[in-house]
Motif scaffolding. Structure first.
Motif, PDB file in Angstrom:
ATOM      1  N   UNK A  52     -18.227   9.369  20.128  1.00  0.00           N
ATOM      2  CA  UNK A  52     -19.245   9.885  21.312  1.00  0.00           C
ATOM      3  C   UNK A  52     -20.562   9.846  21.116  1.00  0.00           C
ATOM      4  N   UNK A  53     -21.135   9.339  21.911  1.00  0.00           N
ATOM      5  CA  UNK A  53     -22.770   9.111  21.876  1.00  0.00           C
ATOM      6  C   UNK A  53     -23.474   9.934  22.824  1.00  0.00           C
ATOM      7  N   UNK A  54     -24.359  10.503  22.741  1.00  0.00           N
ATOM      8  CA  UNK A  54     -24.878  11.074  21.455  1.00  0.00           C
ATOM      9  C   UNK A  54     -24.039  12.283  20.865  1.00  0.00           C
ATOM     10  N   UNK A  55     -23.963  12.508  19.515  1.00  0.00           N
ATOM     11  CA  UNK A  55     -23.049  13.415  19.199  1.00  0.00           C
ATOM     12  C   UNK A  55     -23.478  14.977  19.370  1.00  0.00           C
ATOM     13  N   UNK A  56     -22.352  15.671  19.673  1.00  0.00           N
ATOM     14  CA  UNK A  56     -22.554  17.082  19.955  1.00  0.00           C
ATOM     15  C   UNK A  56     -21.223  17.715  19.913  1.00  0.00           C
ATOM     16  N   UNK A  57     -21.168  18.989  19.776  1.00  0.00           N
ATOM     17  CA  UNK A  57     -19.927  19.952  19.837  1.00  0.00           C
ATOM     18  C   UNK A  57     -19.243  19.835  20.924  1.00  0.00           C
ATOM     19  N   UNK A  58     -18.040  19.533  21.135  1.00  0.00           N
ATOM     20  CA  UNK A  58     -17.567  19.247  22.447  1.00  0.00           C
ATOM     21  C   UNK A  58     -17.238  20.738  23.173  1.00  0.00           C
ATOM     22  N   UNK A  59     -16.870  21.592  22.349  1.00  0.00           N
ATOM     23  CA  UNK A  59     -16.775  23.003  23.172  1.00  0.00           C
ATOM     24  C   UNK A  59     -18.240  23.482  23.652  1.00  0.00           C
ATOM     25  N   UNK A  60     -19.544  23.203  22.718  1.00  0.00           N
ATOM     26  CA  UNK A  60     -20.492  23.680  23.469  1.00  0.00           C
ATOM     27  C   UNK A  60     -21.021  22.701  24.508  1.00  0.00           C
ATOM     28  N   UNK A  61     -20.557  21.418  24.430  1.00  0.00           N
ATOM     29  CA  UNK A  61     -20.686  20.655  25.657  1.00  0.00           C
ATOM     30  C   UNK A  61     -20.056  21.276  26.722  1.00  0.00           C
ATOM     31  N   UNK A  62     -18.731  21.731  26.758  1.00  0.00           N
ATOM     32  CA  UNK A  62     -17.955  22.049  27.727  1.00  0.00           C
ATOM     33  C   UNK A  62     -18.578  23.477  28.240  1.00  0.00           C
ATOM     34  N   UNK A  63     -19.220  24.113  27.663  1.00  0.00           N
ATOM     35  CA  UNK A  63     -19.822  25.397  27.920  1.00  0.00           C
ATOM     36  C   UNK A  63     -21.171  25.204  28.911  1.00  0.00           C
ATOM     37  N   UNK A  64     -21.816  24.058  28.407  1.00  0.00           N
ATOM     38  CA  UNK A  64     -23.081  23.697  29.074  1.00  0.00           C
ATOM     39  C   UNK A  64     -22.660  23.141  30.512  1.00  0.00           C
ATOM     40  N   UNK A  65     -21.776  22.098  30.422  1.00  0.00           N
ATOM     41  CA  UNK A  65     -21.165  21.621  31.711  1.00  0.00           C
ATOM     42  C   UNK A  65     -20.511  22.613  32.884  1.00  0.00           C
ATOM     43  N   UNK A  66     -20.061  23.363  32.288  1.00  0.00           N
ATOM     44  CA  UNK A  66     -19.247  24.334  32.977  1.00  0.00           C
ATOM     45  C   UNK A  66     -20.458  25.215  33.736  1.00  0.00           C
ATOM     46  N   UNK A  67     -21.189  25.716  32.851  1.00  0.00           N
ATOM     47  CA  UNK A  67     -22.405  26.580  33.451  1.00  0.00           C
ATOM     48  C   UNK A  67     -23.453  25.781  34.756  1.00  0.00           C
ATOM     49  N   UNK A  68     -23.448  24.669  34.227  1.00  0.00           N
ATOM     50  CA  UNK A  68     -24.490  23.734  34.937  1.00  0.00           C
ATOM     51  C   UNK A  68     -23.755  23.369  36.436  1.00  0.00           C
ATOM     52  N   UNK A  69     -22.809  22.885  36.198  1.00  0.00           N
ATOM     53  CA  UNK A  69     -21.932  22.669  37.592  1.00  0.00           C
ATOM     54  C   UNK A  69     -21.283  23.633  38.306  1.00  0.00           C
ATOM     55  N   UNK A  70     -21.082  24.704  37.551  1.00  0.00           N
ATOM     56  CA  UNK A  70     -20.283  25.751  38.159  1.00  0.00           C
ATOM     57  C   UNK A  70     -21.264  26.560  39.341  1.00  0.00           C
ATOM     58  N   UNK A  71     -22.503  26.384  39.466  1.00  0.00           N
ATOM     59  CA  UNK A  71     -23.429  26.699  40.312  1.00  0.00           C
ATOM     60  C   UNK A  71     -24.007  25.375  40.696  1.00  0.00           C
ATOM     61  N   UNK A  72     -23.424  24.520  41.256  1.00  0.00           N
ATOM     62  CA  UNK A  72     -24.280  23.000  41.331  1.00  0.00           C
ATOM     63  C   UNK A  72     -25.413  23.033  42.211  1.00  0.00           C
ATOM     64  N   UNK A  73     -25.629  23.963  43.175  1.00  0.00           N
ATOM     65  CA  UNK A  73     -26.841  23.684  44.006  1.00  0.00           C
ATOM     66  C   UNK A  73     -28.014  24.562  43.230  1.00  0.00           C
ATOM     67  N   UNK A  74     -27.827  25.290  42.102  1.00  0.00           N
ATOM     68  CA  UNK A  74     -28.682  26.341  41.529  1.00  0.00           C
ATOM     69  C   UNK A  74     -29.622  25.102  40.519  1.00  0.00           C
ATOM     70  N   UNK A  75     -30.938  25.744  40.266  1.00  0.00           N
ATOM     71  CA  UNK A  75     -31.485  24.830  39.453  1.00  0.00           C
ATOM     72  C   UNK A  75     -30.892  25.506  37.844  1.00  0.00           C
ATOM     73  N   UNK A  76     -31.187  24.473  37.121  1.00  0.00           N
ATOM     74  CA  UNK A  76     -30.676  24.348  35.706  1.00  0.00           C
ATOM     75  C   UNK A  76     -31.157  25.931  35.203  1.00  0.00           C
ATOM     76  N   UNK A  77     -32.481  26.418  35.325  1.00  0.00           N
ATOM     77  CA  UNK A  77     -32.944  27.627  34.783  1.00  0.00           C
ATOM     78  C   UNK A  77     -32.178  28.817  35.192  1.00  0.00           C
TER      79      UNK A  77
END
Length: 125
Positions: A52-77
């Motif tokens: 997978x490119x770019x390389x990253x830790x899958x569990x961290x990527x899962x946490x990031x996407x869960x947080x980011x899309x868990x509150x979809x209409x919120x700003x990333x900050x």
């Protein structure tokens, strides 16, 4: 197979496109099902990526996407505050707009966030 900046783009699209090359093989009409669904269906093929490119830790990527899309209409900050106290500073350091929403980011942007979080974690260890 959803692309960024579309309503269908979400966590599933990011994670599957990072690990595979998905493609729609064919669509199925609503009449093919009983009861007839309100949504269209398609058969999708997933060809695994060697690396997978770019390389990253899958569990961290899962946490990031869960947080980011868990509150979809919120700003990333705001949505990333649950995984890092200085989400705004982290995003600015990566050259990302803290006011952006998750659906505006490319897959590589999520990987950059995951790698930055991993680097923070390693600095604290």
């Amino acid at each position: 197979v959803a692309k960024p900046r579309t309503k269908d783009y979400g966590r599933l699209a990011v994670l599957t496109q990072w690990r595979t090359e998905p493609r729609i093989l064919f669509s199925l009409p609503r009449d093919a099902f009983t009861p007839k669904p309100k949504v269209a269906s398609a058969v999708v093929a997933f060809a695994p990526r060697d690396r997978p490119e770019p390389p990253c830790d899958v569990s961290t990527l899962e946490r990031v996407t869960a947080a980011a899309f868990g509150q979809r209409r919120k700003m990333l900050r705001a949505s990333l505050r649950q995984i890092t106290p200085d989400a705004e500073g982290l995003l600015e350091a990566l050259g990302l707009d803290p006011k952006a929403r998750a659906e505006e980011l490319e897959i590589g942007d999520f990987c950059r966030i995951a790698n930055a979080l991993e680097a923070q974690k390693n600095e604290l260890a």
